[in-house]
Write a protein that holds these residues in place. Structure first.
Motif, PDB file in Angstrom:
ATOM      1  N   PRO A  93      -3.941  -5.542   1.211  1.00  0.00           N
ATOM      2  CA  PRO A  93      -3.708  -4.162   0.759  1.00  0.00           C
ATOM      3  C   PRO A  93      -4.001  -3.172   1.877  1.00  0.00           C
ATOM      4  CG  PRO A  93      -5.812  -4.943  -0.068  1.00  0.00           C
ATOM      5  CD  PRO A  93      -5.183  -6.104   0.654  1.00  0.00           C
ATOM      6  N   THR A  94      -3.378  -2.011   1.835  1.00  0.00           N
ATOM      7  CA  THR A  94      -3.600  -0.978   2.837  1.00  0.00           C
ATOM      8  C   THR A  94      -3.898   0.348   2.138  1.00  0.00           C
ATOM      9  OG1 THR A  94      -1.245  -0.380   2.938  1.00  0.00           O
ATOM     10  CG2 THR A  94      -2.017  -2.108   4.434  1.00  0.00           C
TER      11      THR A  94
ATOM     12  N   GLY B 232       0.814  -1.210   0.000  1.00  0.00           N
ATOM     13  CA  GLY B 232       0.000   0.000   0.000  1.00  0.00           C
ATOM     14  C   GLY B 232       0.843   1.253   0.000  1.00  0.00           C
TER      15      GLY B 232
END
Length: 710
Positions: A214-215, A111
């Motif tokens: 994911p971030t 991310g």
């Protein structure tokens, strides 16, 4: 009786005194009434079996009470893997103390830095920019998902032992696993690589598949792309002179949202569901979007240019449209809000000129024309830049998954990785049916970038009339059967003595020849002025079908893949006094348009068409019958041809007739096509070329004539 036996591993202060006492008590009372007189004997046999499987257990055989054994660090490490498997094979289970934390879980986190704006905003990155790198970090946790710091991971690695005291408890981890984890550094990845990992939920690192989380805005984007139906609908452009159907409005929303992110996509609706009008609506919508305006280049087969121009003039009146085609083609004074139409052939010749224009959007209609990424047409198309790329096709996969890769790697370069990696990671496993998980990962990766709707889907085109498909089996005439058997016999003898490319060429020639014989002996024999009637079972059935069609005053499309066969049919129909016309690859664009008008007006009831030249793009809703005189290797191509008649605008039931010579190769190909269609609904396997790899016995079984001629 079954004997319960548990060995407690006392290692450097790690033990369970209660279990030790239990084991000692059991052994001391073994001769009593609790477990029966044979308990000691059976237990020793079990221990001998275990020590043969895993030698570090051998000291238990010499112990007065076999309740514990001291193990070295490397033996504990071995017991974590190979040792436990060896013991399991000998019928011995390994139980670890409950308070001992086991296992190191590893996952990747991908991310942006906190607070970084996402794509689609003025300050956000472009997902197609190589400079907009994202962080690829590692998340390490112990059994209960307690995240480890880098310092704690270092402590585990530096101990060089499988059992370490950490956070006031004992931790049992293979030192090799810890060393591999410690070697995994934080690094940067390209946005599209990150997006692909986020969508599939995993990534392959050093041959191992690792979970991915994911971030930041990447997580938001993943959720948004993974559920296209949840996107807020965009308004239909006011300049569009039509009312979009519900599924077309959803298609417009999907196209608008995806292209606004700088991502390309493929609209893969069935033929006849209105991809053209949906794309025109997208063009009009983007003219009002900041940074998205600019002319739209449409690259299409020559037969579709007239249709595109008519549709634009009808649904977007006042929008400039020009053809970049012919000797006087030019790009001067292009309107910012206009369309430019060109053919694949012209685009290939003039790619450098076209690449100088700042296109707002480039559209590849019938995008299967660029399914070979190494062909000059595909390379030329890739050289033309645009703010957005959209592929339109009713058959995103005709023969194998490499074709899907070619289309999506043009629309969104880099999404699926290099072709060789894509084949190793997905295509080979999926096409071979070896790895259902690979098919699922590929579906999750592709779904946000490829919208596929079929006429048969609920609510898509309820106004379409019914379609009936019938396979008509016909017998060969005596002439056809004799010719068929002679060709098979002679060809198989030659093929048996050949190999490599020579053998493949012979097989292709054999298969082609047999299909021509099934059509008509005159086609195979290349007769100049043949006698046509009375020599072909297929032609006799076609005459019967045409008698019915003409009596109904209906229209019929007759498809064949062979120009020579179409010429024979044209001559035969003329002799019968039946008006017909023939469209093939060499028919000029203006003549094609005139043929379509004559058929649609009812002036010519029988339209003969070359499958390859006329299988896409034509609107022939006057037809109530479609005849496939011979079978193509791919069901998707046949379906596209049928969709010339069975499409939006058709108000009458459509009957599809496939003529098959029974007992021949056509019979076996029909069965293969039915199986292949099932696979096509997921992701298609290999095409007709695979037949060239058949063994001699398999080839014989495929082509031998069965049954008696008529």
């Amino acid at each position: 009786d079954a004997i319960a036996f548990r060995a407690v591993l006392q290692v450097h202060g790690v033990s369970d005194p209660a279990l030790v006492a239990d084991a000692a008590d059991v052994w001391a009372g073994a001769g009593g009434s609790g477990f029966g007189p044979r308990v000691t004997h059976d237990t020793l046999l079990a221990l001998r079996r275990a020590s043969r499987a895993w030698p570090p257990m051998a000291p238990l055989l010499a112990a007065a009470v076999p309740d514990s054994v001291d193990l070295a660090d490397e033996e504990i490490t071995d017991l974590l893997g190979e040792g436990a498997r060896a013991l399991a094979g000998a019928g011995v289970e390994v139980h670890w103390p409950r308070d001992l934390t086991r296992g190191l879980t590893t996952r990747a986190e991908i991310g942006p830095a906190d607070g970084t704006p996402g794509p689609g905003t003025s300050a956000g990155p472009s997902l197609l920019s190589a400079d907009a790198l994202l962080a690829f970090d590692w998340h390490f946790a112990l059994g209960d998902d307690r995240r480890l710091t880098r310092e704690e991971l270092d402590l585990l690695a530096e101990a060089h032992r499988p059992v370490v005291r950490l956070r006031d408890r004992w931790v049992l981890i293979d030192p090799q696993v810890v060393r591999r984890a410690r070697a995994r550094d934080v690094h940067k990845v390209a946005p599209l690589d990150a997006l692909g990992a986020a969508l599939t939920g995993s990534v392959e690192v050093d041959g191992e598949r690792v979970e991915v989380r994911p971030t930041g805005w990447l997580a938001t984007l993943r959720d948004r792309l993974a559920d296209p139906e949840a996107q807020e609908s965009v308004a239909q452009p006011a300049a569009l002179a039509a009312t979009l159907r519900d599924y077309q409005r959803r298609g417009l929303t999907w196209l608008a949202r995806t292209t606004s992110l700088g991502l390309g996509c493929c609209l893969a609706d069935d033929m006849g569901l209105g991809k053209t009008i949906t794309l025109i609506a997208l063009h009009l919508y983007r003219q009002d979007e900041p940074g998205a305006a600019g002319p739209t280049l449409v690259v299409c087969p020559a037969s579709l240019m007239g249709n595109w121009q008519r549709e634009i003039e009808r649904f977007a009146p006042g929008t400039p449209v020009r053809r970049f085609h012919g000797a006087r083609r030019g790009l001067d004074d292009l309107a910012e809000d206009g369309f430019v139409l060109t053919t694949y052939g012209t685009m290939r010749l003039d790619a450098e000129r076209l690449a100088t224009v700042p296109w707002g959007m480039v559209v590849a209609d019938e995008a299967q024309h660029v399914k070979n990424p190494y062909a000059s047409t595909a390379r030329a198309l890739r050289s033309i830049g645009a703010r957005a790329r959209v592929a339109l096709t009713g058959t995103p996969v005709e023969n194998n998954l490499s074709e899907l890769w070619a289309i999506l790697d043009w629309t969104t370069p880099g999404l699926l990785g290099p072709l060789s990696a894509f084949r190793g990671r997905y295509a080979d496993a999926v096409e071979g049916g070896e790895d259902p998980a690979a098919a699922d990962r590929l579906a999750r990766l592709v779904r946000p970038f490829l919208l596929r709707r079929r006429k048969s889907d609920p609510g898509i085109a309820p106004e379409l009339p019914p379609k009936t498909e019938t396979d008509h089996a016909v017998s060969l005439t005596e002439e056809q059967a004799g010719l068929y058997e002679a060709v098979v016999r002679e060809a198989l003898e030659r093929i048996a003595g050949a190999d490599g490319m020579e053998r493949r060429g012979m097989i292709v020639k054999l298969l082609t020849g047999l299909k021509q014989i099934c059509n008509h002996p005159a086609q195979y024999l290349k007769e100049d002025r043949p006698v046509i009637t009375g020599r072909s079972g297929k032609l006799e059935l076609l005459d019967e079908l045409l008698d019915t069609v003409l009596a109904e005053r209906a229209g019929v499309l007759v498809f064949t893949q062979y120009v020579r066969m179409a010429r024979l049919l044209e001559r035969h129909l003329a002799a019968r006094g039946v008006p017909s016309q023939f469209l093939h690859g060499g028919t000029p664009v203006a003549a094609r348009d005139a043929m379509v008008r004559r058929f649609q007006d009812g002036d010519v009831p029988v339209f003969l068409l070359s499958l390859k030249a006329a299988g896409t793009g034509l609107n022939l809703t006057r037809a109530e019958h479609v005849v496939h005189y011979d079978r193509w290797w791919n069901p998707a191509v046949e379906a596209q041809a049928t969709d010339r008649a069975y499409r939006i605008g058709q108000t009458r039931p459509v009957q599809v007739h496939r003529i098959i010579a029974e007992g021949t190769i056509e019979d076996r190909i029909a069965a293969l096509l039915r199986r292949k269609q099932d696979l096509a609904d997921a992701v298609l396997g290999s095409g007709g070329a695979a037949l060239t790899e058949l063994s001699d016995a398999e080839l014989t079984d495929l082509v031998e004539l069965r049954g008696e001629p008529a």
